[in-house]
Every structure is written in structure tokens, then in C-alpha cells.
Enzyme design. Structure first.
Site, PDB file in Angstrom:
ATOM      1  CG  ASP A   1      -4.093   8.958   4.917  1.00  0.00           C
ATOM      2  OD1 ASP A   1      -3.064   8.276   5.122  1.00  0.00           O
ATOM      3  OD2 ASP A   1      -4.601   9.074   3.793  1.00  0.00           O
TER       4      ASP A   1
ATOM      5  CE  LYS B   1      -6.572  13.430   8.186  1.00  0.00           C
ATOM      6  NZ  LYS B   1      -7.561  12.404   7.752  1.00  0.00           N
TER       7      LYS B   1
END
Length: 275
Positions: A182, A164
């Protein structure tokens, strides 16, 4: 009239197979049953609907910005690493002074772990994060000439950097068409049925498949901001949603979209978490 007796095959049994010959019905010669292909979750939206969703987001926020304050690719990388299990507002409060003192890997390394820890003491997991900031600064100097690499495989090898974080840096610092999933994007992907998936990577791949290329540059920010301020975790603000008429979420409360107007750029980050 008696039925004629069937003639037995004259072919001998158990003949050895020729070299490289496989048993019938098996491509690899194994006795294992073929595994079914995994079912790929499908979006509930047509390509026309997906295009319209992101067209509206682009009208609402033509130039969306991330809410983590940074100076360059290095400080962005550090900020994203620090944002795990913390709020953007909390990270920004700590890093304003930190980045004035150290905005390069060399300066961060010279600052030292103890001083970095003092700057970020208000952030959750600050001890471990201070170690990671120093370790990734060392790695950048030793392996990349002090520069942040623009390659995901190289980024995820850095201490404290996961997929991420790498996707955020690639998108914001280098303009890559990546999707950093997220909690907000994961929620939207599943709640709306836009890109359902059991894991962040499944949602990521689903979004990359359906989002038109013309909108990929900012899609990551549009989805985060939509999830943070409109399609909230506890109670979605459906009357303020510009895609309410397209949305297929079961819990939506209205089919009437909010007026599609450009909104002012956001101020300092609120207390929502980016983790």
C-alpha cells in the site's frame, strides 16, 4: 625483400547456410541488437541488518493484526475492496452493520445493491463499490461455490479485486507469505532504501527477496503499522523508531533507537488511509 602476397581464400562467397544454421554472434538469427538486462534495484541493507529490523518489529508487535474488522474470509475480502481510497476507521464504521446483515456471498446477494449502497454510503466511491460487492458475490457463488479462493490468479479475476487486495486476503485469511504494497509500504521501501522500486510490484518483489522466511507471515502488517504510526508521510517520528540506528533514510533525525518494548495492541483504526 618484397612482402609475400596474401593468398585469397578459396572458399566461395555467399554460400547458402545449412538448415538451422545461424549467423555468427546471433542466437536467434535476428539483426536486432541485444537488449541490456534491466537493472534490479538493490536494498541498501545487508541480510544481517534486514534480519535485525524484522526481529525488532517482532518484539514490538509479536502478533500484529490488521485494522479492518471482519468475520471471515468473505467479509475480509469485502472490507479490503471497500478500503480503496478510504480509511480503515471509515470502513469499519460502515461494515459493522453490513456484516451483521450479510456475512456470506449468498446473504450479500440477497441484500441487493441498493441496500448495500445504503450501508456504505459514508465511504468514498460507494456507488461503484456497492456494484462491485454484489458482482463479486455473484462470481463467488457461480465460480467458487460461495467460497473465497486461496489463489491469487482467481482472486484478481473477481470484480473490484486487484493484486494488493488479493495479497491482503491471502496473507490474513490463508496465512500466505505475501506482501501487499500500500502507500505506507511503498513509501518505506523507497524512503529507507529497504526495497526501492518505481512501482508497487517492484517494491513487493524486492521485499519478498530480502525478508527472512521466519518473519514473512507478519511482515506485511509490521511495515504498514510502522509506516502508519512511526515513519509517517509528512513527518517521520524518528525518536519513536526502534530501528533508527539501522535506518538509512536521508531525512531521519536521530540515530538513537527507541526502547524496544512490546506495545499494547492497537485500538480502532485512526484516520490514516490504507489505500
Amino acid at each position: 625483400m618484397a612482402s609475400p602476397k596474401s593468398k585469397k581464400s578459396s572458399m566461395p562467397k555467399n554460400l547458402p547456410m545449412a538448415k538451422n544454421e545461424l549467423p555468427p554472434g546471433r542466437r536467434d538469427g535476428s539483426n536486432a541488437k541485444p537488449r541490456p538486462r534491466p537493472v534490479r534495484p538493490h536494498s541498501l541493507y545487508s541480510s544481517v541488518e534486514v534480519h535485525e529490523i524484522f526481529r525488532r518489529f517482532s518484539v514490538q508487535r509479536p502478533e500484529p493484526k490488521g485494522e479492518l474488522e471482519h468475520i471471515n474470509a468473505f467479509t475480509l475480502l469485502v472490507a479490503v475492496v471497500l478500503s480503496a481510497q478510504a480509511t480503515d476507521a471509515g470502513v469499519n464504521k460502515a461494515t459493522r452493520a453490513l456484516f451483521k446483515a450479510a456475512d456470506t456471498p449468498q446473504k450479500m446477494l440477497a441484500l441487493g445493491e441498493a441496500k448495500v449502497a445504503d450501508y456504505i454510503r459514508t465511504i468514498g466511491l460507494w456507488r461503484n463499490k456497492a456494484k462491485n460487492v454484489i458482482a463479486l458475490s455473484q462470481a463467488l457463488i457461480a465460480d467458487h461455490g460461495g467460497e473465497v479462493p486461496d489463489d491469487r490468479d482467481q482472486l484478481v479475476e473477481l470484480p473490484g479485486v486487484g493484486r494488493k487486495t488479493a495479497n491482503v486476503v491471502l496473507n490474513m485469511a490463508f496465512g500466505r507469505h505475501t506482501m501487499a504494497v500500500d502507500t505506507h509500504i511503498f513509501r518505506i521501501g523507497n524512503r529507507l532504501g529497504l526495497a526501492p522500486g518505481k512501482t508497487p510490484e517492484q517494491v513487493e518483489q524486492g521485499l519478498l527477496r530480502i525478508i527472512p522466511d521466519e518473519y514473512m507471515r507478519h511482515a506485511h502488517h509490521w511495515l504498514i503499522l510502522h509506516g502508519r504510526y512511526i515513519c509517517k508521510a509528512r513527518k517521520p517520528d524518528c525518536p519513536a523508531c526502534v530501528i533508527a540506528d539501522i535506518c538509512k533514510a536521508e531525512e531521519k533525525t536521530t540515530d538513537v533507537p527507541a526502547p524496544l518494548v512490546e506495545i499494547a495492541p492497537l485500538g480502532p483504526a485512526d484516520e490514516a488511509s490504507i489505500a
